[in-house]
Design an enzyme around this catalytic site. Structure first.
Site, PDB file in Angstrom:
ATOM      1  N   ARG A  64      30.721  31.604  33.474  1.00 12.52           N
ATOM      2  CA  ARG A  64      31.716  30.592  33.119  1.00 12.52           C
ATOM      3  C   ARG A  64      32.915  30.570  34.074  1.00 12.52           C
ATOM      4  O   ARG A  64      33.422  29.495  34.395  1.00 12.52           O
ATOM      5  CB  ARG A  64      32.152  30.798  31.660  1.00 12.52           C
ATOM      6  N   ARG A  80      15.796  39.596  34.496  1.00 11.46           N
ATOM      7  CA  ARG A  80      16.942  39.507  33.597  1.00 11.46           C
ATOM      8  C   ARG A  80      16.453  39.843  32.195  1.00 11.46           C
ATOM      9  O   ARG A  80      15.477  39.268  31.722  1.00 11.46           O
ATOM     10  CB  ARG A  80      17.569  38.119  33.621  1.00 11.46           C
ATOM     11  N   TYR A  86      13.543  33.749  24.448  1.00  7.95           N
ATOM     12  CA  TYR A  86      12.311  33.164  24.969  1.00  7.95           C
ATOM     13  C   TYR A  86      11.130  34.136  24.947  1.00  7.95           C
ATOM     14  O   TYR A  86      11.254  35.276  24.531  1.00  7.95           O
ATOM     15  CB  TYR A  86      12.624  32.557  26.340  1.00  7.95           C
TER      16      TYR A  86
END
Ligand SMILES: Cc1cc2nc3c(=O)[nH]c(=O)nc-3n(C[C@H](O)[C@H](O)[C@H](O)COP(=O)(O)O)c2cc1C
Ligand code: SF4
Length: 498
Positions: A422, A297, A250
């Protein structure tokens, strides 16, 4: 040059063996010990990093499904839970959460309330805020040549040269379009620019260094304010902090990238690439004040040819820490540059190439295996941050699914918090189970990325280990829009407290 795993033989790795601690051993452990984040204390160093579940409304509002998703994670009482990448602009972005206007605040406030209630106040809640640039779907060739392709003088010159016929320099646009629509591949590869070919083969995609486009040129003027306003809304909604999304494919990660060639003082040398990320951080800090948590992040390694490596990340980490970031959450890869070609009508997805594999590694791996694979990046950044005299906590993630892995990382000083995406999707109760001495009951993630496949198709994300466990009589279970999958796993309570 290859920088990752794709060209190496892959084998299927077994999950790491797990020896779970007793309740007493967990209570003494580092992972279940508190950590200070600015003026906030997180009760544990257990962490759920951002995961997009594709459950917002088409116009970016919180839905009951979003509340269920975060409420379910909160029931497992992680130390920190980070809400998915949430768009800072007031523009349509599909079923992704948005925070680009005050009208989004009431829904987000409900989300905060649900997490507080379901976690019994044990979970600190941050929200990841993101900006992204335009990525269009791969077009039908007829549409591309008929409409999207701009017929420029440069293109006409290329055609004249390739066909050895000067008349192409003045041919009407419709004739140029008709010719190209039926031209062979060699012709297209010769006369189109790399970017035009990319738009044909993958779909049009903007770069932060496309400074010929006014809205891209203006990003350094616009983004600090957009991030600052979004952060203020997060604070108003009651979040404990914001996480600036400087990772993956991004906008902000692309400013940090070695590929960023902007010549306006915001690209090229390291200090220029970090300039806008630091300006955004400063604007956010001004907007939310001194006491509020602002984390970052970002990537420890882009894992793409010509991209930033750990040396860059280490340098950025020390700058972010000096500028007052409250934590650094280190991720890896997930870039567009090496993504697979999408089907016609679909958009390129940044987790399909080698860098995507490194972001969410699976059990089909090279000899190093997928487990804790990104820890050395976090460790290198942490070392540099400490050497620069900052105590900024560093968060690691990537293939972590046992207590021993997490505890080992903390014991060796490789990170300060250990995150699991996950594994927490596979079993949102796993932190609580381990803390209470029921580690043997943890439902273990298989790291084969069924969930990531759903994310890729923009379908509501679930886990294969629980999404078909449907009890025909239970009408309280919310189903995915395909009607076949439950959207959250069955609940769990410790046997003694039932
Ligand atoms: C379905 C899904 C959605 C994700 N969405 C985000 C996101 O919004 N922001 C982000 O920084 N990372 C996102 N990630 C990456 C995770 O936060 C994490 O870095 C990655 O899955 C590796 O950690 P793990 O091995 O514990 O899963 C996503 C991962 C998955 C599986
Ligand atoms: S779908 Fe597979 S990879 Fe995803 S959380 Fe479940 S077990 Fe893990």
């Amino acid at each position: 040059m290859s920088v990752g795993v794709a060209d190496k033989p892959r084998t299927r790795h077994a999950l790491p063996a797990a020896r779970w601690p007793t309740r007493e051993a967990a209570a003494r452990s580092r992972w279940f010990s508190p950590i200070g984040l600015r003026r906030l204390v997180a009760f544990e160093r257990t962490w759920v990093p951002a995961m997009v579940p594709w459950r917002a409304t088409e116009d970016g509002f919180v839905t009951p499904e979003v509340l269920d998703w975060y409420g379910r994670f909160a029931a497992g009482q992680p130390g920190v839970l980070v809400v998915e990448a949430t768009g800072i602009r007031d523009i349509p972005s599909g079923p992704l959460l948005r925070i680009g206007d005050d009208r989004f605040i009431p829904g987000l406030r409900r989300l905060v309330d649900v997490v507080r209630e379901r976690s019994d106040g044990r979970t600190r809640l941050f929200i990841q805020i993101i900006d992204f640039l335009t990525v269009r779907r791969r077009p039908e060739p007829e549409a591309f040549f008929g409409r999207y392709l701009e017929v420029t003088d440069a293109l006409r010159v290329q055609l004249a040269l390739w066909l050895d016929d000067k008349r192409w320099r003045a041919k009407p646009e419709t004739q140029v379009r008709e010719f190209l629509a039926t031209a062979d591949r060699a012709t297209l590869e010769t006369v189109l620019t790399d970017r035009e070919l990319e738009a044909l083969d993958y779909g049009y995609r903007e770069r932060v260094w496309d400074t010929h486009l006014p809205h891209i040129r203006e990003l350094p003027r616009v983004l600090p304010g957009l991030f600052a306003d979004a952060a203020r809304r997060a604070q108003t909604a009651g979040f404990d902090g914001v996480e600036l999304h400087y990772a993956h494919a991004y906008t902000m990660a692309s400013f940090l990238s070695r590929l960023n060639t902007r010549a306006d003082g915001y690209g090229g040398a390291l200090e220029h690439r970090v300039r806008l990320p630091l300006e955004v951080l400063a604007a956010v800090r001004r907007s939310v004040g001194d006491g509020y948590v602002v984390g970052i992040r970002y990537l420890g390694d882009e894992v793409i040819e010509g991209g930033s490596r750990v040396e860059d990340a280490v340098w950025f980490g020390a700058r972010f820490a000096a500028a007052g970031a409250d934590y650094l959450s280190v991720s890896k890869g997930g870039r567009f540059e090496d993504a697979k070609q999408p089907k016609i009508g679909e958009a390129v997805y940044p987790y399909t190439g080698e860098s995507g594999w490194e972001c969410m590694p699976t059990v089909l791996s090279d000899a190093r295996g997928p487990f804790g694979r990104n820890v050395p990046l976090a460790a290198a950044i942490r070392r540099a941050v400490r050497e620069a005299g900052h105590a900024t906590p560093v968060v690691t993630s990537g293939g972590i699914s046992t207590f021993e892995q997490a505890e080992g990382i903390l014991e060796r000083g490789e990170a300060d918090c250990v995150a699991a995406a996950r594994q927490t999707l596979a079993d949102p109760d796993w932190f609580r189970k381990v803390r209470l001495g029921y580690g043997g009951l943890v439902r273990r993630c298989e790291f084969t990325n069924y969930c990531e496949g759903l994310d890729q198709r923009h379908k509501q994300v679930t886990c294969k280990l629980w999404d078909r466990k449907l009890d025909a009589g239970d009408s309280t279970v919310r189903l995915a829009s395909d009607g076949k999958r439950r959207l959250t796993p069955p609940s769990w309570e410790p046997p003694a407290e039932r």
